[in-house]
Motif scaffolding. Structure first.
Motif, PDB file in Angstrom:
ATOM      1  N   ALA A 160     -13.491  18.818 -71.952  1.00 58.50           N
ATOM      2  CA  ALA A 160     -13.692  19.033 -73.181  1.00 58.50           C
ATOM      3  C   ALA A 160     -13.653  20.034 -74.053  1.00 58.50           C
ATOM      4  O   ALA A 160     -12.679  20.975 -74.624  1.00 58.50           O
ATOM      5  N   TYR A 161     -14.512  20.850 -73.020  1.00 57.34           N
ATOM      6  CA  TYR A 161     -14.836  22.397 -73.919  1.00 57.34           C
ATOM      7  C   TYR A 161     -13.581  23.131 -73.587  1.00 57.34           C
ATOM      8  O   TYR A 161     -13.209  23.526 -74.553  1.00 57.34           O
ATOM      9  N   TYR A 162     -13.058  22.918 -72.796  1.00 56.53           N
ATOM     10  CA  TYR A 162     -11.703  23.683 -72.483  1.00 56.53           C
ATOM     11  C   TYR A 162     -10.466  23.756 -73.667  1.00 56.53           C
ATOM     12  O   TYR A 162      -9.187  24.863 -73.637  1.00 56.53           O
ATOM     13  N   GLY A 214      -8.342  27.906 -80.803  1.00 54.73           N
ATOM     14  CA  GLY A 214      -7.693  29.185 -80.753  1.00 54.73           C
ATOM     15  C   GLY A 214      -6.616  29.219 -81.665  1.00 54.73           C
ATOM     16  O   GLY A 214      -5.365  30.227 -82.265  1.00 54.73           O
ATOM     17  N   MET A 215      -5.688  27.786 -80.885  1.00 52.62           N
ATOM     18  CA  MET A 215      -3.695  27.839 -81.129  1.00 52.62           C
ATOM     19  C   MET A 215      -3.810  27.925 -82.674  1.00 52.62           C
ATOM     20  O   MET A 215      -2.719  27.962 -83.935  1.00 52.62           O
ATOM     21  N   GLY A 253      -6.492  27.025 -72.333  1.00 54.64           N
ATOM     22  CA  GLY A 253      -6.098  28.091 -72.921  1.00 54.64           C
ATOM     23  C   GLY A 253      -5.171  28.192 -73.746  1.00 54.64           C
ATOM     24  O   GLY A 253      -4.526  28.085 -73.520  1.00 54.64           O
ATOM     25  N   TRP A 254      -5.921  29.664 -75.367  1.00 53.63           N
ATOM     26  CA  TRP A 254      -4.371  29.422 -76.792  1.00 53.63           C
ATOM     27  C   TRP A 254      -3.504  29.848 -75.374  1.00 53.63           C
ATOM     28  O   TRP A 254      -2.562  29.949 -76.320  1.00 53.63           O
ATOM     29  N   PRO A 287       0.870  29.718 -67.721  1.00 52.79           N
ATOM     30  CA  PRO A 287       1.321  28.712 -66.550  1.00 52.79           C
ATOM     31  C   PRO A 287       0.587  29.918 -65.184  1.00 52.79           C
ATOM     32  O   PRO A 287       0.975  31.417 -64.892  1.00 52.79           O
ATOM     33  N   PRO A 288       0.505  29.440 -64.136  1.00 55.09           N
ATOM     34  CA  PRO A 288       1.108  27.651 -63.736  1.00 55.09           C
ATOM     35  C   PRO A 288      -0.093  26.975 -64.177  1.00 55.09           C
ATOM     36  O   PRO A 288      -0.213  25.371 -63.971  1.00 55.09           O
ATOM     37  N   GLN A 289      -1.330  27.687 -64.363  1.00 51.11           N
ATOM     38  CA  GLN A 289      -2.453  26.054 -64.531  1.00 51.11           C
ATOM     39  C   GLN A 289      -1.693  25.512 -65.480  1.00 51.11           C
ATOM     40  O   GLN A 289      -2.475  24.245 -65.898  1.00 51.11           O
ATOM     41  N   ALA A 290      -1.062  25.961 -66.948  1.00 50.75           N
ATOM     42  CA  ALA A 290      -0.909  24.973 -67.554  1.00 50.75           C
ATOM     43  C   ALA A 290      -0.165  23.910 -67.258  1.00 50.75           C
ATOM     44  O   ALA A 290      -0.548  22.180 -68.899  1.00 50.75           O
TER      45      ALA A 290
END
Length: 590
Positions: free
Chosen positions: A80-82, A89-90, A153-154, A158-161
């Protein structure tokens, strides 16, 4: 009989284009909901941006509760924090600041300040708002999607997105985020073309480019920048959407996840970073340049003095806009790059400080020996200058490769970014609202509530972000939902709790501001047509608030620049732009 040359407007050329034919609404829905009047569209933008901004404010509270008091709030999980980080941010950068400065102030002020009846393309202007609203609704829908919104993260790297280990990566969260950004850019493009064409083609007689208020210049140059920078983000979102839905490999390299070889191969995550930051750094100035223009006007009006070095201020805006396109990779030093590239981007980053410093010098010289009135707009303008200078000084640290690499992933970057991109522009937004609220509503905001709001916001912002610089310098990393007690010494843990309490307090002060907005709408003191005794055209409309078409039967004629204050021998201490009185322009355009 007097000669024709004796007329006040004798030297002003005739209008080049016919008067704009306005669409007249014939129902309540056409006037207030599906309005084609730029003033109503501006209010729609502002209300929508404020609403989604309040969501981001609550998300920041939740993050600070977790950081300041870890382990107490069980519902704030790492996942939830992430998600809170990403959405906060976005929303703040794109959906609040960009939409408010360009969609809100741009729509309301550009036609009034250049003497136009409306935007050149009213129907397209209306569509731009509704596409923006759709983008916001799609973004909000991600909160209710299975798995929740994206937690990438805002910056959405990638690739983690789009991997399953990231919240929202394999659900609808990342898809809705990318679709929302695509819609936002489409909507902005329609609005942005309106702003540019209106400034270039719909100025009234006598309103040369070098007689425009600096607010219009800031919004105009920021819009041109956005029209050039947003396509990079647009194609990056489309390509990542293809990677996520169609299995392409634009940004996805060959990789193994949970022991399984994925079908991706050959993509480059670094390409996404280049595309994102080619948009991302101009975005800083897409927000900053309208703020620079607004602050210039606020200082001139409330110091009763002509802006110092008008032409220099205009060219500084243009140079900042141009240079902002060749500094983007200073966000990517830790990604690895050839030392020559690092030297180039560090050098251009430091060079862009020169025109920015010129603007600060000119603001200070405008204030020098001026008749300063410490009204609420002036207080917010002064607070902006102090805050922007402080944030800019820490930016000089981060612009250097050898300093940025150890500081890049610490809370120092969070503190710097928020001072420059968060606190400073929001102070300008507040100052602008206190300044132009009488024009929009015909009433003044409550001064007592305004002073409470200002001091809690200004002092509280420093209570949040000044200590955060120190927290970063001792090595506390950013993006971590919880720091081990063995890592943070006891004083730092206490400082983190103090920052969280300050953040909650500053957030609560914004509720007082919103109350003031609505309370003053009915109970505020009547403002009159020009309560600040300002020169620029928006204060010279026949009616306050301005009616549809702004100017009645005839458009105004402009005889001078927007900064004739404290004029010797004049009946008052200012001469309006549409007043054919004596020519007294000093340090200004012909």
């Amino acid at each position: 009989m007097a000669n024709a040359s004796d007329r006040p407007d004798a030297g002003i050329p005739p209008a080049e284009v016919p008067d704009l034919a306005l669409p007249h609404p014939h129902s309540w829905w056409a006037k207030y909901v599906f309005s084609q009047d730029a003033k109503y569209i501006a209010i729609q933008y502002a209300c929508t941006a404020t609403a989604i901004g309040l969501v981001a404010l609550v998300l920041s509270w939740l993050m600070r509760l977790q950081l300041g008091f870890p382990g107490i709030f069980d519902f704030i999980t790492p996942e939830a924090y992430y998600q809170y980080i990403t959405m906060h941010g976005m929303i703040m950068v794109i959906y609040l600041l960009t939409a408010l400065f360009l969609g809100g102030f741009g729509n309301y002020l550009i036609p009034l300040m250049v003497g136009a009846r409306d935007m050149v393309f009213p129907f397209v202007n209306m569509l731009s708002y509704w596409v923006y609203l759709l983008a916001v609704l799609v973004l909000v829908a991600s909160f209710f999607a299975p798995g929740g919104p994206t937690g990438a993260g805002w910056t959405l790297y990638p690739p983690q997105a789009i991997l399953s280990g990231t919240p929202g990566g394999q659900g609808a969260g990342i898809i809705l985020m990318l679709v929302s950004l695509i819609l936002f850019i489409i909507g902005f493009t329609m609005g942005g073309l309106n702003y540019v064409v209106t400034v270039l083609q719909a100025r009234t007689r006598g309103m040369t480019l070098m007689r425009m208020p600096l607010t219009v210049w800031g919004i105009f140059i920021a819009t041109v920048m956005a029209l050039l920078a947003f396509p990079a983000l647009f194609v990056a979102c489309v390509m990542m959407l293809f990677d996520r839905l169609l299995g392409t490999s634009f940004f996805m390299p060959a990789l193994v996840e949970m022991g399984q070889q994925l079908s991706y191969g050959g993509g480059s995550p670094i390409v996404f970073q280049h595309l994102f930051w080619f948009f991302g750094h101009p975005e800083v100035y897409i927000v900053a340049l309208p703020a620079f223009g607004i602050v210039s006007d606020l200082i001139s009006v409330h110091a009763r003095k002509n802006i110092f070095g008008y032409r220099m201020m205009v060219w500084a805006l243009v140079i900042i806009g141009a240079l902002s396109f060749i500094v983007w990779a200073h966000h990517m030093y830790v990604s690895g790059m050839h030392p020559y590239f690092g030297f180039f981007f560090a050098t251009t980053t430091l060079i862009i400080a020169v025109p920015t410093a010129i603007k600060v010098y000119n603001w200070v010289l405008t204030l020098w020996r001026a008749d300063i009135h410490l009204t609420l707009p002036m207080l917010f303008a002064l607070a902006f200058i102090v805050t922007f200078v402080n944030g800019g000084l820490t930016g000089l640290f981060l612009g250097n490769v050898v300093v940025d690499v150890p500081l890049s992933d610490t809370m120092f970057v969070v503190a710097h970014f928020h001072m420059v991109m968060g606190v400073a522009p929001i102070l300008v937004i507040f100052g602008a609202i206190y300044h132009w609220y009488p024009k929009v509503t015909g009433r003044m905001l409550n001064v007592g509530l305004g002073h409470i709001h200002f001091w809690v916001t200004f002092v509280g912002a420093y209570a949040i972000f000044f200590p955060m610089h120190y927290v970063g310098l001792v090595g506390v990393p950013r993006r971590y939902p919880e720091i081990e007690a063995t890592f943070i010494t006891t004083p730092i843990a206490g400082l983190n709790a103090f920052i969280s309490v300050a953040a909650l307090t500053v957030g609560a002060a914004q509720i007082l501001f919103l109350f003031n907005l609505f309370w003053s709408l009915r109970n505020g003191r009547e403002a009159g047509p020009n309560p600040w005794r300002a020169c620029s055209l928006e204060w010279q409309t026949p009616e306050t608030p301005p009616k549809h078409g702004n100017w009645g039967k005839e458009l105004p004629v402009v005889y001078r620049w927007a900064y004739d204050y404290s004029v010797p021998g004049a009946p008052e201490d200012f001469i309006a732009q549409n007043d054919p009185g004596p020519r007294v322009e000093r340090d200004g355009p012909p």
